[in-house]
Design a protein around this motif. Structure first.
Motif, mmCIF file in Angstrom:
data_model
loop_
_atom_site.group_PDB
_atom_site.id
_atom_site.type_symbol
_atom_site.label_atom_id
_atom_site.label_comp_id
_atom_site.label_asym_id
_atom_site.label_seq_id
_atom_site.Cartn_x
_atom_site.Cartn_y
_atom_site.Cartn_z
ATOM 1 N N ILE A 175 0.844 -1.201 0.000
ATOM 2 C CA ILE A 175 0.000 0.000 0.000
ATOM 3 C C ILE A 175 0.875 1.247 0.000
ATOM 4 O O ILE A 175 0.578 2.237 -0.659
ATOM 5 C CB ILE A 175 -0.945 0.008 1.222
ATOM 6 N N TYR A 176 1.978 1.178 0.728
ATOM 7 C CA TYR A 176 2.883 2.325 0.820
ATOM 8 C C TYR A 176 3.923 2.329 -0.302
ATOM 9 O O TYR A 176 4.704 3.269 -0.405
ATOM 10 C CB TYR A 176 3.577 2.347 2.190
ATOM 11 N N GLY A 177 3.959 1.281 -1.107
ATOM 12 C CA GLY A 177 4.853 1.248 -2.263
ATOM 13 C C GLY A 177 6.296 0.917 -1.938
ATOM 14 O O GLY A 177 7.194 1.284 -2.691
ATOM 15 N N PHE A 178 6.546 0.225 -0.843
ATOM 16 C CA PHE A 178 7.906 -0.115 -0.456
ATOM 17 C C PHE A 178 8.300 -1.491 -0.967
ATOM 18 O O PHE A 178 7.525 -2.432 -0.900
ATOM 19 C CB PHE A 178 8.062 -0.110 1.070
ATOM 20 N N VAL A 179 9.528 -1.610 -1.439
ATOM 21 C CA VAL A 179 10.160 -2.891 -1.727
ATOM 22 C C VAL A 179 10.880 -3.272 -0.441
ATOM 23 O O VAL A 179 11.566 -2.436 0.151
ATOM 24 C CB VAL A 179 11.160 -2.762 -2.903
ATOM 25 N N SER A 180 10.750 -4.523 -0.003
ATOM 26 C CA SER A 180 11.303 -4.911 1.290
ATOM 27 C C SER A 180 12.006 -6.252 1.236
ATOM 28 O O SER A 180 11.881 -7.001 0.264
ATOM 29 C CB SER A 180 10.188 -4.965 2.344
#
Length: 162
Positions: free
Chosen positions: A47-52
Motif C-alpha cells: 500500500i505504501y509502495g515499499f520494496v522490502s
C-alpha cells in the motif's frame, strides 16, 4: 544522466506513521526501500509502495532474505542484516555485497544509523524509523545515485514532523 532517488528506511516494527509520512513527503520519482522488520503483511507494505526484505521479526516469510537491485549504474545488495553481519561488523556485509558484484549494501537490524565505505562498497544503514537504540531521533536516508556518485543524507523522522 538521470539522478536516481531513493528513500531507505528500516525497522518500523508495525508502526505505519513513518511510512505514511515518507509516501506523502516524497514524490513518485523516488524509489522506496524498506530493509526489513516492517512487521507488516506484504499487502500492507505494498500500500505504501515499499520494496522490502525479510527481517528477523517479520512473521510472514513472504519477503526474500535479500535482493539485488540494479538502479542506474549501481548494483545494490539489500538485506536486513541479522544474517549478514554480526555485532556491527560491516566488513562482513561489504564482503557479501562485493561477492555479488554490488557497490552498495543496504541493511537495518541494528536500529543505529551507519554510513561507511569499505573496500569500495558503500554500506548504509538508515537506523530505525521507529526507535533508534543509540537514543537518537528515529531516522531514514535519502540517497541520490548519479553515474559513479552516491550522495547520502540522514533524515530525522521526528525532526521532519516539526
Amino acid at each position: 544522466m538521470k539522478t536516481e532517488k531513493l528513500i531507505v528506511c528500516s525497522d518500523s516494527h508495525g508502526e505505519t506513521s513513518g511510512l505514511e509520512y515518507l509516501r506523502n513527503k516524497y514524490s513518485r520519482e523516488y524509489r522506496f526501500l524498506h530493509c526489513g522488520d516492517s512487521v507488516l503483511h506484504p499487502y500492507q507494505l505494498d500500500i505504501y509502495g515499499f520494496v522490502s526484505v525479510q527481517g528477523n521479526n517479520d512473521y510472514y516469510n513472504a519477503y526474500p532474505m535479500y535482493r539485488i537491485l540494479e538502479i542506474g549504474d549501481h548494483r545494490i545488495y539489500m538485506c536486513h542484516g541479522h544474517r549478514d553481519m554480526f555485532f556491527g561488523n560491516y566488513q562482513m556485509l561489504a564482503e557479501r555485497a562485493k561477492g555479488r558484484q554490488c557497490d552498495i549494501a543496504l541493511c537495518g537490524h541494528s536500529h543505529i544509523y551507519h554510513h561507511e565505505v569499505i573496500d569500495g562498497v558503500t554500506c548504509l544503514n538508515p537506523g530505525s524509523i521507529w526507535r533508534n537504540r543509540d537514543l537518537s531521533e528515529p531516522s531514514y536516508m535519502e540517497v541520490e545515485l548519479e553515474k559513479d556518485q552516491i550522495r547520502v543524507e540522514r533524515k530525522s523522522f521526528l525532526h521532519s514532523l516539526k
